[in-house]
Design an enzyme around this catalytic site. Sequence first.
Site, PDB file in Angstrom:
ATOM      1  CG  ASN A 119      43.531  42.218  54.338  1.00  0.00           C
ATOM      2  OD1 ASN A 119      42.451  42.745  54.127  1.00  0.00           O
ATOM      3  ND2 ASN A 119      44.414  41.988  53.375  1.00  0.00           N
ATOM      4  CB  CYS A 130      39.424  46.339  50.190  1.00  0.00           C
ATOM      5  SG  CYS A 130      39.856  44.741  49.453  1.00  0.00           S
ATOM      6  CG  HIS A 137      38.857  40.095  51.441  1.00  0.00           C
ATOM      7  ND1 HIS A 137      40.039  39.641  51.957  1.00  0.00           N
ATOM      8  CD2 HIS A 137      39.175  41.199  50.731  1.00  0.00           C
ATOM      9  CE1 HIS A 137      41.029  40.430  51.589  1.00  0.00           C
ATOM     10  NE2 HIS A 137      40.516  41.392  50.838  1.00  0.00           N
ATOM     11  CE1 TYR A 167      41.053  37.276  49.618  1.00  0.00           C
ATOM     12  CE2 TYR A 167      40.274  39.074  48.234  1.00  0.00           C
ATOM     13  CZ  TYR A 167      41.278  38.478  48.973  1.00  0.00           C
ATOM     14  OH  TYR A 167      42.506  39.085  49.063  1.00  0.00           O
TER      15      TYR A 167
END
Length: 421
Positions: free
Chosen positions: A144, A164, A194, A244
Amino acid sequence: MKLAVVGGGSTYTPELIDGFARLRDTLPIEELVLVDPAADRLELVSGLARRIFAKQDHAGKITTTTDIDAGVADADAVLLQLRVGGQAARNQDETWPLECGCVGQETTGAGGLAKALRTVPVVLDIAERVRRTNPDAWIIDFTNPVGIVTRALLQAGHKAVGLCNVAIGFQRKFARLLEVEPGQVHLDHVGLNHLSWELGVRLGGPDGENVLPKLLAEHGDTIADDLHMPRQIIDRLGVVPSYYLRYLYAHDEVVRELGTKPSRAAEVAAMEKELLEMYGDPALDEKPELLAKRGGAFYSEAAVDLAASLLGDGGSPVQVVNTYNNGTLPFLADDAVIEVQARVGRDGATPLAVPALDPLYAGLIGHVTAYEDLALEAALRGGRDRVFKALLAHPLIGQYEYAEGLTDRLIAHNREHLAWA
């Protein structure tokens, strides 16, 4: 087939090893190299990894090294799972932004920028080593912030795809609720890493029946609870946002919550200490239950699927990955990195077509992509002004007073990792 895992001393690694062992027919690994500068952690993790392989009768060899060049030599794929600065740096990312009234989180907002600034130069150095040692190897990035890191890799000309576990987590969750096999569930997953939404949930493939309305009607409370969002918001949107998105949709509420409890990094650090003690037990030959609380659920299955497709014909033909936009979202530049369903094969990832997006989603995607442009520029070239501009551009910040204070704090807390500071 040889795979190298850079960051192989991570407490995540047994999750990855378990997937490699269970799914060996999909991804027949002959040699797995765990690469990490922390030799003590590497010894504990590799010991458990070998026991997991032995228990599941996997014939592959597991080796370790602290030397990146040696570890990636002759590898067919290199998987990156780094945390520059460790949990101590993550703890800072999650705390100092709160001093300015902003969300403290390791992958978004000011904390996410700090992580990008620390990480991008290190990842590019590793990728250059891979290119010099083994230019045909694929790089799979799980580090990340995945979108920014993957874009850095692609812009530098590396053979890279970002990964991811958010999408596969939703796929598995929806499959359980629908009482079908996960492979039957196709997500209309659109956005950035995200920053994504499930606009549809289809049975049987990209052209299958959209059962998202049924899911929301019958299981809306469960989905909303998992996202920590009100049911009525999910119903009004008619889609399932990534968890997120709560940092944006409920920013002030999240800031208040974060100010009343220990950071996630502190919790994970304590968990990691316990996990490493477990890994040192010679009787342990499977991933412990505690690892499920560490995060990264289904990461191994997503990694196996992606590697198998890039290296051969064993993986799913369509997967959610991070790759160049190339016209998929017409309001973004071709070299923006998006997270969508893509056809994956030996030549890489090609995004599937995406219907025109509601401005509610397109606007936010465009906004955060602009921030990512500036964040990458700051990571590559450094400088206080570039950090300030990236922070000012982020939708979680957006005020010059906040951006000024956050810039000072970011540099102060990360000086040892910033060559230009």
